[in-house]
Design a protein around this motif. Structure first.
Motif: not given
Length: 238
Positions: A188-189, A146, A184-185, A192
């Motif tokens: 995470r997104s 990241h 879960p994305k 990020k």
């Protein structure tokens, strides 16, 4: 289901949810009517190539082409972009990163460079340069991905004002649109993209960013909304 006559006024994620890829393709066709025939041909050729390269790719619940269509439509409709090279690059912004071998052909030593050369031969060197500016490099496995992503975005967009326009449309689709993702994305997104909000505020506010003042204000409002959504995802106790 028949496409409604008011498709040109519908929010893009509403088109996506109700009409899917077919609706977004028709909205794209409506948007490119503002261009001359030669420009429409180039834009259609770029769309056809994007559709071919990403034919088997998906983004969670939808074909990947939907994302590319929204990036290009947002540039034309919300940002009032009439620079055909920039829109072509918007349609193809993930082509080199995701499908270098298909563009470059077999047996090349540097597929990324060869893929960019193939785009340059087909659409011109400026399109290739813009796609290159938004293509992620290979990352050092020993450093945080990241952090490296933010470093790349900051440095690359500093040099290419038109690439900022492509990347902010991409970021809006990914960041503001994070609430349309599942699993879960989502977290995470959000993790990020949240640190990039101040980076984009700075880049878009610069005088050499080729957007009108009202469009910049629209983008700032979208960045505010993205920040709210990232906070709701990351800062709300379970």
């Amino acid at each position: 289901m028949e496409l409604p006559p008011y498709l040109a006024t519908m929010p893009m994620h509403a088109i996506t949810e109700i009409h899917g890829e077919r609706g977004l393709l028709e909205r794209f066709r409506l948007e490119i009517r503002a261009f001359d025939p030669a420009a429409r041909d180039r834009l259609t050729e770029a769309l056809d190539l994007a559709a071919e390269l990403h034919r088997d790719d998906r983004r969670v619940r939808e074909p990947y082409l939907n994302h590319l269509l929204r990036v290009a439509i947002r540039m034309m409709h919300h940002y009032q972009v009439r620079d055909v090279d920039a829109i072509v690059a918007g349609l193809l912004h993930d082509a080199v990163e995701d499908h270098p071998d298909e563009l470059a052909g077999p047996g090349v030593a540097d597929p990324t460079a060869a893929a960019l050369a193939a785009l340059a031969a087909r659409f011109g060197p400026r399109v290739a340069r813009l796609v290159g500016a938004v293509t992620n490099p290979e990352y050092d496995p020993d450093r945080d991905r990241h952090v490296q992503y933010r470093e790349h975005v900051t440095a690359s967009l500093d040099r290419e004002p038109w690439a900022r326009v492509i990347k902010i449309s991409d970021f809006t689709d990914n960041g503001v649109g994070v609430v349309y993702t599942i699993g879960p994305k989502v977290a995470r997104s959000a993790a990020k993209y949240r640190p990039l909000v101040p980076v984009f505020r700075d880049l878009i506010s610069r005088p050499d960013t080729p957007l009108s003042a009202p469009v910049k204000q629209h983008i700032f409002a979208q960045l505010d909304l993205a920040e709210e959504r990232f906070s709701a995802i990351l800062d709300t106790p379970n």
